[in-house]
Write an enzyme that holds these catalytic residues in place. Structure first.
Site, PDB file in Angstrom:
ATOM      1  N   TRP A  44       0.839  -1.207   0.000  1.00  0.00           N
ATOM      2  CA  TRP A  44       0.000   0.000   0.000  1.00  0.00           C
ATOM      3  C   TRP A  44       0.868   1.250   0.000  1.00  0.00           C
ATOM      4  O   TRP A  44       0.579   2.227  -0.689  1.00  0.00           O
ATOM      5  CB  TRP A  44      -0.963  -0.003   1.188  1.00  0.00           C
ATOM      6  CG  TRP A  44      -1.989  -1.089   1.091  1.00  0.00           C
ATOM      7  CD1 TRP A  44      -2.230  -2.074   2.015  1.00  0.00           C
ATOM      8  CD2 TRP A  44      -2.925  -1.316   0.024  1.00  0.00           C
ATOM      9  NE1 TRP A  44      -3.248  -2.892   1.581  1.00  0.00           N
ATOM     10  CE2 TRP A  44      -3.691  -2.454   0.376  1.00  0.00           C
ATOM     11  CE3 TRP A  44      -3.188  -0.675  -1.184  1.00  0.00           C
ATOM     12  CZ2 TRP A  44      -4.702  -2.956  -0.451  1.00  0.00           C
ATOM     13  CZ3 TRP A  44      -4.197  -1.178  -2.012  1.00  0.00           C
ATOM     14  CH2 TRP A  44      -4.933  -2.300  -1.634  1.00  0.00           C
TER      15      TRP A  44
ATOM     16  N   ASP B 266      -1.351   6.632   6.428  1.00  0.00           N
ATOM     17  CA  ASP B 266      -2.439   5.761   6.001  1.00  0.00           C
ATOM     18  C   ASP B 266      -2.711   4.821   7.171  1.00  0.00           C
ATOM     19  O   ASP B 266      -1.938   3.921   7.454  1.00  0.00           O
ATOM     20  CB  ASP B 266      -2.009   4.964   4.749  1.00  0.00           C
ATOM     21  CG  ASP B 266      -3.067   3.943   4.318  1.00  0.00           C
ATOM     22  OD1 ASP B 266      -4.106   3.808   4.995  1.00  0.00           O
ATOM     23  OD2 ASP B 266      -2.843   3.274   3.277  1.00  0.00           O
TER      24      ASP B 266
ATOM     25  N   LYS C 231     -11.969  -1.567   6.960  1.00  0.00           N
ATOM     26  CA  LYS C 231     -11.127  -2.477   7.738  1.00  0.00           C
ATOM     27  C   LYS C 231     -11.622  -2.571   9.187  1.00  0.00           C
ATOM     28  O   LYS C 231     -11.753  -3.640   9.737  1.00  0.00           O
ATOM     29  CB  LYS C 231      -9.658  -2.023   7.719  1.00  0.00           C
ATOM     30  CG  LYS C 231      -9.105  -1.751   6.328  1.00  0.00           C
ATOM     31  CD  LYS C 231      -8.997  -3.017   5.485  1.00  0.00           C
ATOM     32  CE  LYS C 231      -8.906  -2.747   4.004  1.00  0.00           C
ATOM     33  NZ  LYS C 231      -7.670  -2.183   3.528  1.00  0.00           N
TER      34      LYS C 231
HETATM   35  C1  LIG Z   1      -7.152  -1.791   2.276  1.00  0.00           C
HETATM   36  C2  LIG Z   1      -6.083  -0.802   2.339  1.00  0.00           C
HETATM   37  C3  LIG Z   1      -5.920   0.148   1.315  1.00  0.00           C
HETATM   38  C4  LIG Z   1      -6.786   0.186   0.078  1.00  0.00           C
HETATM   39  O1  LIG Z   1      -8.039   0.682   0.368  1.00  0.00           O
HETATM   40  P1  LIG Z   1      -9.133   0.977  -0.769  1.00  0.00           P
HETATM   41  O2  LIG Z   1     -10.253   1.530   0.034  1.00  0.00           O
HETATM   42  O3  LIG Z   1      -9.459  -0.327  -1.431  1.00  0.00           O
HETATM   43  O4  LIG Z   1      -8.563   1.953  -1.719  1.00  0.00           O
HETATM   44  C5  LIG Z   1      -4.916   1.079   1.469  1.00  0.00           C
HETATM   45  N1  LIG Z   1      -4.116   1.089   2.545  1.00  0.00           N
HETATM   46  C6  LIG Z   1      -4.245   0.188   3.537  1.00  0.00           C
HETATM   47  C7  LIG Z   1      -3.330   0.235   4.713  1.00  0.00           C
HETATM   48  C8  LIG Z   1      -5.231  -0.787   3.460  1.00  0.00           C
HETATM   49  O5  LIG Z   1      -5.361  -1.683   4.446  1.00  0.00           O
END
Ligand SMILES: *Cc1c(COP(=O)(O)O)cnc(C)c1O
Length: 364
Positions: free
Chosen positions: A105, A175, A199
């Site tokens: 990511w 993030d 999540k």
């Molecule tokens: C799942 C995830 C993403 C991607 O998220 P989307 O909503 O599908 O764009 C990005 N960063 C992390 C840390 C994730 O767990």
């Protein structure tokens, strides 16, 4: 499973398990939300009722995270992936930023940002398949860097920053998608936090952004789409256009649930207790092994292997038959991964470990 809804223990990395109580409330309010005569799905986002839903959600989130007044809370769409672009578009002033690449990511964010400026990779753990968090106490931060970027919890690899990088005064962007609301955080240490809610907080389709006021800019280039400016959403309290209204409502219910169980301090203790059950077993098991360096372990995503692809497959299959589902590791790394987010009950983790013990006896 013997629970009343015949639900499985869902170890998916996302979309993921939600608190049963929240789903029950959503069910009860589905056809007629608090006397409004309609579902939240059917409601005008300009109505007083929805205004109250989104304002209460924001207020509760502010309370749970102790978000200072000089930070804006935004409910957006487009997933974490859109933030990979919005962050550089909005935050690059000098045109340069520093990224710490600790997984796929972070790497995706790093690659996306390159479209908008000079982006430096100042640390990485790719040399060992992202199985650790590098030492970030004295990195080569560029003097003109606009921000330092991290992915705080690496969902795929199961690593977590337990100490934030020394940004040498630069703003930190995080993030937090897979660790958001799993433990207390000091918001003042960040310039910007973003998290996809699928999540740990709600249904897919909502992105929460927490941004310090002074990073919200008025002077972006004309080509910048209106929807991609934080200012557009900040000025309109996330109601510039139709927000992901039902998702915001569910997030609000999850915030209420978090407050009821005692907030993030209590949540952290529960999460640590769950993670300990699993890690303690992995550390003593003769069959299963964790894949992450101990001091980098995540309490949200726990990857493990048997060492044999065939046994991994057999384990995932048999676990599924016992009601422990979605244990397959990410398609790029294989093995197993148990995501044990806030809403995964302790019994689910204990049950999984019991099953792993049984499987070990039968297969060693
Ligand atoms: C799942 C995830 C993403 C991607 O998220 P989307 O909503 O599908 O764009 C990005 N960063 C992390 C840390 C994730 O767990």
């Amino acid at each position: 499973m013997t629970n009343k809804y015949n639900r499985v223990y869902n170890f998916a990395a996302g979309p993921a398990v939600l608190p049963e109580e929240v789903l029950e409330t959503a069910r009860d309010e589905m056809l007629n939300y608090q006397g409004s005569g309609m579902s939240v799905m059917e409601m005008s986002h300009r109505s007083k009722t929805f205004d109250n839903i989104i304002k209460t959600a924001e207020a509760d989130l502010r309370e749970i995270m102790s978000i200072p007044d000089n930070y804006k809370v935004l409910f957006l769409q487009g997933g974490a992936n859109l933030q990979f672009a919005m962050v550089p578009i909005n935050l690059l002033k000098n045109g340069t930023a520093d990224y710490i690449v600790t997984g796929q990511w972070a790497k995706k964010a790093y690659v996306e940002a390159q479209k908008y400026g000079k982006i430096n990779k100042i640390a990485s753990s790719e040399d060992k398949t992202f199985s650790y968090i590098p030492d970030c106490s004295d990195l080569n931060i560029s003097p003109d860097s606009d921000y330092v970027y991290i992915c705080e919890n690496n969902t795929i690899y199961g690593t977590k920053f337990h100490t934030l990088p020394n940004t040498k005064g630069k703003d930190l962007v995080s993030d937090m998608s897979s660790c958001f609301l799993s433990e207390p955080v000091d918001v003042t240490k960040y310039g910007l936090i973003f998290a996809g809610v699928q999540k740990n907080v709600g249904p897919a389709g909502v992105q929460i952004v927490i941004i310090r006021d002074d990073l919200i800019r008025d002077d972006l280039p004309v080509w910048c789409p209106t929807m991609l400016k934080y200012k557009t959403h900040a000025d309109n309290n996330s109601l510039y256009n139709t927000p992901p209204a039902y998702g915001v409502y569910i997030c609000g219910l999850v915030f209420k649930w978090l407050k009821k169980i005692g907030g993030l301090e209590a949540m952290k203790q529960i999460n640590e207790q769950k993670a300990k059950v699993l890690y303690d077993f992995l550390d003593e098991s003769k069959l299963f092994k964790g894949t992450v360096e101990k001091n980098s372990r995540s309490i949200m995503n726990v990857p493990f292997i048997t060492g044999s692809e065939e046994l991994d497959k057999k384990f995932i299959e048999q676990a599924k038959n016992e009601g422990f589902v979605q244990l397959k590791g990410h398609r790029t790394v294989g093995g197993m991964r148990a995501s044990i987010y806030n809403a995964m009950p302790l019994e689910g983790v204990i049950g999984l470990v019991e099953f792993m013990k049984k499987f070990e006896k039968e297969n060693i």
